[in-house]
Design a protein around this motif. Sequence first.
Motif, PDB file in Angstrom:
ATOM      1  N   THR A 190       9.481   8.185  -9.268  1.00 53.56           N
ATOM      2  CA  THR A 190       9.507   6.831  -8.723  1.00 53.56           C
ATOM      3  C   THR A 190      10.118   6.872  -7.334  1.00 53.56           C
ATOM      4  OG1 THR A 190      11.631   6.350  -9.737  1.00 53.56           O
ATOM      5  CG2 THR A 190       9.675   5.689 -10.964  1.00 53.56           C
ATOM      6  N   ARG A 191       9.705   5.943  -6.521  1.00 59.10           N
ATOM      7  CA  ARG A 191      10.141   5.915  -5.132  1.00 59.10           C
ATOM      8  C   ARG A 191      11.093   4.752  -4.897  1.00 59.10           C
ATOM      9  NH1 ARG A 191       5.902   5.540  -0.098  1.00 59.10           N
ATOM     10  NH2 ARG A 191       7.264   6.330   1.529  1.00 59.10           N
ATOM     11  N   LYS A 192      12.188   5.035  -4.235  1.00 59.35           N
ATOM     12  CA  LYS A 192      13.140   4.008  -3.800  1.00 59.35           C
ATOM     13  C   LYS A 192      12.868   3.790  -2.321  1.00 59.35           C
ATOM     14  CE  LYS A 192      16.880   1.551  -4.367  1.00 59.35           C
ATOM     15  NZ  LYS A 192      16.961   0.443  -5.278  1.00 59.35           N
ATOM     16  N   LEU A 193      12.263   2.667  -1.995  1.00 55.56           N
ATOM     17  CA  LEU A 193      11.907   2.344  -0.619  1.00 55.56           C
ATOM     18  C   LEU A 193      12.642   1.060  -0.244  1.00 55.56           C
ATOM     19  CD1 LEU A 193      10.076   3.236   1.729  1.00 55.56           C
ATOM     20  CD2 LEU A 193       8.306   1.793   0.787  1.00 55.56           C
ATOM     21  N   GLY A 215       0.783  -1.228   0.000  1.00 57.17           N
ATOM     22  CA  GLY A 215       0.000   0.000   0.000  1.00 57.17           C
ATOM     23  C   GLY A 215       0.812   1.273   0.000  1.00 57.17           C
ATOM     24  N   ASN A 216       2.130   1.166  -0.161  1.00 62.11           N
ATOM     25  CA  ASN A 216       2.990   2.351  -0.235  1.00 62.11           C
ATOM     26  C   ASN A 216       3.037   2.858  -1.671  1.00 62.11           C
ATOM     27  OD1 ASN A 216       3.958   2.167   2.506  1.00 62.11           O
ATOM     28  ND2 ASN A 216       5.125   0.396   1.820  1.00 62.11           N
ATOM     29  N   PRO A 217       2.822   4.154  -1.906  1.00 69.22           N
ATOM     30  CA  PRO A 217       2.969   4.681  -3.260  1.00 69.22           C
ATOM     31  C   PRO A 217       4.417   4.537  -3.738  1.00 69.22           C
ATOM     32  CG  PRO A 217       1.782   6.231  -1.882  1.00 69.22           C
ATOM     33  CD  PRO A 217       2.320   5.172  -0.984  1.00 69.22           C
ATOM     34  N   VAL A 218       4.601   3.989  -4.948  1.00 65.96           N
ATOM     35  CA  VAL A 218       5.945   3.794  -5.494  1.00 65.96           C
ATOM     36  C   VAL A 218       6.124   4.478  -6.842  1.00 65.96           C
ATOM     37  CG1 VAL A 218       6.429   1.660  -4.252  1.00 65.96           C
ATOM     38  CG2 VAL A 218       5.274   1.562  -6.460  1.00 65.96           C
ATOM     39  N   LEU A 219       5.051   4.919  -7.458  1.00 61.10           N
ATOM     40  CA  LEU A 219       5.096   5.618  -8.731  1.00 61.10           C
ATOM     41  C   LEU A 219       4.069   6.731  -8.677  1.00 61.10           C
ATOM     42  CD1 LEU A 219       6.154   5.625 -11.697  1.00 61.10           C
ATOM     43  CD2 LEU A 219       4.278   4.095 -12.243  1.00 61.10           C
ATOM     44  N   ALA A 220       4.470   7.942  -9.046  1.00 64.39           N
ATOM     45  CA  ALA A 220       3.550   9.083  -8.970  1.00 64.39           C
ATOM     46  C   ALA A 220       3.641   9.916 -10.237  1.00 64.39           C
ATOM     47  CB  ALA A 220       3.864   9.951  -7.760  1.00 64.39           C
ATOM     48  N   LYS A 259      15.930   3.382   3.553  1.00 66.47           N
ATOM     49  CA  LYS A 259      16.033   4.456   2.571  1.00 66.47           C
ATOM     50  C   LYS A 259      14.655   4.720   1.987  1.00 66.47           C
ATOM     51  CE  LYS A 259      18.655   5.847  -1.471  1.00 66.47           C
ATOM     52  NZ  LYS A 259      19.712   5.487  -2.408  1.00 66.47           N
ATOM     53  N   ASP A 260      14.263   5.985   1.923  1.00 66.64           N
ATOM     54  CA  ASP A 260      12.994   6.401   1.346  1.00 66.64           C
ATOM     55  C   ASP A 260      13.251   7.663   0.544  1.00 66.64           C
ATOM     56  OD1 ASP A 260      10.394   6.892   0.684  1.00 66.64           O
ATOM     57  OD2 ASP A 260       9.687   7.157   2.736  1.00 66.64           O
ATOM     58  N   HIS A 261      13.271   7.514  -0.792  1.00 71.65           N
ATOM     59  CA  HIS A 261      13.679   8.618  -1.639  1.00 71.65           C
ATOM     60  C   HIS A 261      12.861   8.611  -2.935  1.00 71.65           C
ATOM     61  CE1 HIS A 261      16.243  11.485  -3.634  1.00 71.65           C
ATOM     62  NE2 HIS A 261      16.515  10.627  -4.590  1.00 71.65           N
ATOM     63  N   TRP A 262      12.411   9.803  -3.373  1.00 67.42           N
ATOM     64  CA  TRP A 262      11.684   9.946  -4.635  1.00 67.42           C
ATOM     65  C   TRP A 262      12.641  10.474  -5.699  1.00 67.42           C
ATOM     66  CZ3 TRP A 262       6.805   8.445  -5.794  1.00 67.42           C
ATOM     67  CH2 TRP A 262       5.975   8.077  -4.746  1.00 67.42           C
ATOM     68  N   ASP A 263      12.670   9.835  -6.879  1.00 65.11           N
ATOM     69  CA  ASP A 263      13.492  10.248  -8.012  1.00 65.11           C
ATOM     70  C   ASP A 263      12.616  10.816  -9.114  1.00 65.11           C
ATOM     71  OD1 ASP A 263      16.024   9.440  -7.041  1.00 65.11           O
ATOM     72  OD2 ASP A 263      15.604   7.361  -7.633  1.00 65.11           O
ATOM     73  N   TYR A 264      13.064  11.912  -9.699  1.00 64.08           N
ATOM     74  CA  TYR A 264      12.386  12.514 -10.834  1.00 64.08           C
ATOM     75  C   TYR A 264      12.771  11.747 -12.089  1.00 64.08           C
ATOM     76  CZ  TYR A 264      11.159  15.967 -14.397  1.00 64.08           C
ATOM     77  OH  TYR A 264      10.644  16.591 -15.478  1.00 64.08           O
ATOM     78  N   LYS A 265      11.782  11.291 -12.857  1.00 60.78           N
ATOM     79  CA  LYS A 265      12.040  10.480 -14.046  1.00 60.78           C
ATOM     80  C   LYS A 265      11.716  11.192 -15.343  1.00 60.78           C
ATOM     81  CE  LYS A 265      13.669   6.883 -12.128  1.00 60.78           C
ATOM     82  NZ  LYS A 265      15.018   6.464 -12.365  1.00 60.78           N
TER      83      LYS A 265
END
Length: 82
Positions: free
Chosen positions: A60-63, A38-43, A73-79
């Motif tokens: 995209t999320r690196k969890l 239930g964790n968002p991984v793509l936005a 590690k919990d980090h959002w990357d701009y794609k």
Amino acid sequence: MKIGEKLLKQLSKRYAPSTLVTFRFGRYDVAAKTDNEGNPVLAFVGKADEQGHIKGDQFTRKLLKDETGTVLKDHWDYKGKA
């Protein structure tokens, strides 16, 4: 584009597992795909058209978790543009 603190707070919530969650955030439309927990991984953040497709930016999320489930590690990357 960078994800702001308020949107990060909204994306750190848990939603229904393996679904596409859509919501309005300020002047943006947001669609987030969740993993099996239930964790968002793509936005997708931008403006939705008549069919519901969002024109804007993709993240995209690196969890990363250890074996006990503690988040390392919990980090959002701009794609790029979507």
